[in-house]
Design a protein around this motif. Structure first.
Motif, PDB file in Angstrom:
ATOM      1  N   GLN A  16      46.923  46.162  43.254  1.00 55.50           N
ATOM      2  CA  GLN A  16      45.727  46.679  44.148  1.00 55.50           C
ATOM      3  C   GLN A  16      44.353  46.698  43.354  1.00 55.50           C
ATOM      4  O   GLN A  16      43.513  46.298  43.955  1.00 55.50           O
ATOM      5  N   ALA A  17      44.547  47.228  42.190  1.00 54.28           N
ATOM      6  CA  ALA A  17      43.346  47.211  41.388  1.00 54.28           C
ATOM      7  C   ALA A  17      42.713  45.829  41.227  1.00 54.28           C
ATOM      8  O   ALA A  17      41.538  45.633  41.254  1.00 54.28           O
ATOM      9  N   ALA A  19      43.061  43.519  43.160  1.00 55.71           N
ATOM     10  CA  ALA A  19      42.206  43.079  44.445  1.00 55.71           C
ATOM     11  C   ALA A  19      41.020  43.539  44.315  1.00 55.71           C
ATOM     12  O   ALA A  19      39.684  42.842  45.185  1.00 55.71           O
ATOM     13  N   GLU A  20      40.778  44.832  44.375  1.00 51.02           N
ATOM     14  CA  GLU A  20      39.348  45.464  44.107  1.00 51.02           C
ATOM     15  C   GLU A  20      38.487  44.825  43.143  1.00 51.02           C
ATOM     16  O   GLU A  20      37.338  44.966  43.209  1.00 51.02           O
ATOM     17  N   LEU A  21      39.123  44.613  41.810  1.00 50.48           N
ATOM     18  CA  LEU A  21      38.097  44.068  40.781  1.00 50.48           C
ATOM     19  C   LEU A  21      37.709  42.895  41.027  1.00 50.48           C
ATOM     20  O   LEU A  21      36.474  42.476  40.625  1.00 50.48           O
ATOM     21  N   LEU A  24      34.103  42.107  42.253  1.00 48.39           N
ATOM     22  CA  LEU A  24      32.820  43.048  41.665  1.00 48.39           C
ATOM     23  C   LEU A  24      31.994  42.106  40.962  1.00 48.39           C
ATOM     24  O   LEU A  24      32.288  41.134  40.289  1.00 48.39           O
ATOM     25  N   VAL A 171      34.751  50.975  38.505  1.00 54.74           N
ATOM     26  CA  VAL A 171      35.929  50.026  38.541  1.00 54.74           C
ATOM     27  C   VAL A 171      37.258  50.629  38.623  1.00 54.74           C
ATOM     28  O   VAL A 171      37.142  51.845  38.001  1.00 54.74           O
ATOM     29  N   PRO A 172      38.024  50.224  39.284  1.00 57.78           N
ATOM     30  CA  PRO A 172      39.493  50.739  39.373  1.00 57.78           C
ATOM     31  C   PRO A 172      40.268  51.310  38.049  1.00 57.78           C
ATOM     32  O   PRO A 172      40.503  50.164  37.435  1.00 57.78           O
TER      33      PRO A 172
END
Length: 417
Positions: A16-17, A19-21, A24, A171-172
Motif C-alpha cells: 500500500q505504501a 502505491a502511495e509513494l 510522489l 511520505v508513508p
C-alpha cells in the motif's frame, strides 16, 4: 517465533505504501531524505548505544574483528551515513525518465518510461549501514522496502528503522519497514511472499545468497560474492602492481570488492613476487600459494583447490603464477564469482584483450578492485553489486531500482486487421 501472518502483514502495508509513494514528486521524496538525515544526526547517540549492544554480543560469540568492523557504528560513521542519504537526495530522480520514445508510422506516440519496482525486500548480513542505504535508495526511486538484516545487528537495525520512520511525514512511514523476527522463519516467509514483494536482493556471503536464490519464489537479484582477482601482466609496472595489490587486499579486507587472488605472469614473477610478498607480509597477509609462489618463502601456505574459489574476507590471499594472459583469464573464468577483476599492465593490447575476455561485472585496468562501489562510481550509496546478467549488473544505484512501462498516446486510433 515469527509467524507467517506477521511477515505478510508488513508486506501488505509495504504494498500500500508503494502505491502511495510511486506518484510522489521528487521534491517530496528529497525532503523526506533530508528529514531522515537530520533525524540520524539528532539521535546518533541512541543509535550508537543500540549498536554497542550488538557489538558486545558479537565479541562474546567470538566473531572475527573483520566482521565486527562491518557491524560497528560510531558517531563518525553515523555522520557519514547521514551524508550518504543527503547525497542520494541530490541525485536525479529516475522515475518518469524516458528510456526511449518515437512516433509510430500510424501516428501513435510511444514512450518507454522508468517506474518503481514496487516492494523491494533486502536480506543482508551484519552491516547496519545497509539499513539506511537501502531505505534511502528505495525511497528516492519510489519503492517501499522490507529490511531483513542479520540477528547480529538486530538492535542496531531496530533503532535505525525507528529513527527513519519517525522522520517521515509527507511520505508513508510504511515505505520503510523492518521484517519482524530474528529467526530463520521470518526470512522463509519473506522469500515466499510472491505477489506482495516484487523483488528480493540478498547481500552477504555465498551461503546466504545461494539460499535465497534456491528457496525464494519471489524474483531475486544476486549480489555481492566477491572472489576478485588481480592479474599482474608481463608488461606491468612492478611498483604500481605492488601498490594496487596491497590496496586491493588490505585497504578493507572484509568487503566483497577486496582482492582474494593474485595471478602473476611467469616472465616477471622473479622480479615481482619478492617485492609483493614482502609488502604483503608487512600488512599481515597470509599468502596461500601454488608451487611456483611457495618457492619465494617458507611462510607461504600451500594453496588447496578450495583456496582458488574462496572469498576470504580476511587478510588471506591466494597466489599463482600463470604462463599467459589467456591462462589468467581461464583461471578467473573457472574460479571467479564474476564480480571484479583487475589487470596491471603498460600494454594497451593486453589491457584490451583482458577486458574483452573477462566476463565479470567490473574490470579494472591499472586500478584497485576496491573501486567497484556505487559511491565511487558516482551513483551514491548502492543497494548491492549485482553479479548476474539480468536487469542489473555491477553496482546498483537508482536506475537499477526501476522497471519500465510503455505509455502509448493516440487520437482515437483503432487497430485494423
Amino acid at each position: 517465533m515469527t509467524t507467517q501472518e506477521q511477515v505478510l502483514d508488513v508486506a501488505r502495508r509495504a504494498r500500500q505504501a508503494a502505491a502511495e509513494l510511486a506518484p510522489l514528486p521528487r521534491a517530496t521524496k528529497d525532503a523526506a531524505l533530508h528529514a531522515i538525515a537530520d533525524a540520524l544526526l539528532a539521535r546518533s547517540a541512541e543509535i550508537v548505544e543500540a549498536n554497542a549492544g550488538d557489538v558486545a554480543r558479537a565479541r562474546e560469540a567470538g566473531t572475527s574483528e573483520y566482521m565486527i568492523d562491518r557491524l560497528s557504528l560510531s558517531a563518525e560513521r553515523v555522520e557519514k551515513i547521514a551524508a550518504a542519504v543527503r547525497h542520494v537526495a541530490s541525485l536525479p530522480d529516475p522515475v518518469g525518465e524516458s528510456v526511449r520514445g518515437y512516433t509510430l508510422p500510424n501516428g501513435l506516440e510511444l514512450r518507454q518510461v522508468r517506474v518503481p519496482l514496487g516492494v523491494v525486500g533486502i536480506i543482508y548480513e551484519g552491516r547496519p549501514n545497509v539499513t539506511v542505504d537501502a531505505a534511502a535508495l528505495t525511497l528516492k526511486s519510489g519503492n517501499a522496502v522490507l529490511l531483513r538484516g542479520s540477528s547480529s545487528a538486530y538492535d542496531s537495525n531496530v533503532a535505525l528503522v525507528e529513527v527513519m520512520r519517525s522522520a517521515l511525514t509527507d511520505v508513508p512511514a510504511d515505505a520503510v519497514q523492518l521484517v519482524p523476527g530474528r529467526d530463520r522463519d521470518s526470512v522463509k516467509y519473506l522469500m515466499r511472499a510472491r505477489g506482495l514483494v516484487d523483488v528480493l536482493i540478498p547481500r552477504g556471503g555465498a551461503s546466504l545468497i545461494n539460499s535465497v536464490v534456491e528457496e525464494s519464489t519471489v524474483p531475486v537479484i544476486e549480489t555481492g560474492v566477491g572472489n576478485c582477482h588481480v592479474y599482474v601482466d608481463a608488461d606491468a609496472d612492478l611498483g604500481m602492481a605492488v601498490d594496487i595489490l596491497v590496496n586491493a587486499k588490505t585497504q578493507r579486507p572484509s568487503v566483497c570488492n577486496a582482492a582474494e587472488t593474485v595471478l602473476v605472469h611467469r616472465d616477471i614473477a622473479a622480479d615481482f613476487l619478492p617485492r609483493a610478498l614482502a609488502a604483503l607480509r608487512r600488512e599481515g597477509v597470509t599468502v596461500h600459494g601454488d608451487e611456483a609462489v611457495r618457492a619465494y618463502g617458507d611462510d607461504i601456505v600451500a594453496a588447496t583447490e578450495e583456496d582458488w574459489s574462496n572469498e576470504y574476507l580476511s587478510l588471506d590471499l591466494a597466489a599463482a603464477v600463470v604462463g599467459s594472459l589467456e591462462e589468467a583469464v581461464a583461471h578467473i573464468r573457472r574460479y571467479g564469482s564474476a564480480h571484479t577483476e583487475a589487470i596491471v599492465t603498460t600494454s594497451q593490447p593486453a589491457a584490451r584483450r583482458f577486458v574483452a575476455l573477462v566476463d565479470s561485472a567490473a574490470v579494472m585496468v591499472n586500478a584497485s578492485t576496491r573501486f567497484t562501489d556505487g559511491e565511487e562510481f558516482g551513483f551514491g550509496a548502492e543497494i548491492g553489486i549485482s553479479t548476474q546478467k539480468l536487469h542489473a549488473r555491477g553496482p546498483m544505484g537508482l536506475p537499477e531500482l526501476t522497471s519500465t512501462k510503455y505509455v502509448v498516446t493516440g487520437e482515437g486510433h483503432l487497430r485494423g486487421a
